[in-house]
Design a protein around this motif. Sequence first.
Motif: not given
Length: 160
Positions: A37-38, A60-68, A70-74, A107-113
């Motif tokens: 997922i990009e 960006e973190a809010d967008a990532v959390r919206a795609k996580l 339930n119950g996944c190992l991060v 999870l892979i962050g953006s160019s700023f981490g």
Amino acid sequence: MQKVTILCTGKLKEKFYLDAVAEYVKRLNRFCKLEIIELPEERLPEDPSPAQIEAALSKEADAVRAKLPNGCLVIAMCVEGRERSSEELARYLADSAAQGASHIVFLIGSSFGMHESLKRQAALRLSMSPMTFPHHLLRVMLLEQIYRAYQINAGSRYHK
């Protein structure tokens, strides 16, 4: 079959990265249900201030959390994370599956981490190296290491 998601901030554009990712996606289909997922990277000025970077990482973190799911190992990929050998990663993935982790999200962050809140949310902070890599190259490297881990756990000769 375990599900593995690579959740990335930023879109691959270069053909050589796309080709490499496609090869590992094809190889991994034997071992897991893989999804990549990009998410869009927040636009920043050429020389952003620390406050602008923090605000972008937070969005960006809010967008990532919206795609996580339930119950996944991060697992957060970050330079300050713990380095593991290929064998240790294979063991971690096998142990996680044995303990009931049916869905692992890298999870892979953006160019700023990546925002610190996402790193804190992760079960594991994983580093490929203390060196800095482009986040697009990291995606290819991570896919190869996941493939290697499954090969190690299957007892294959791929990992010499």
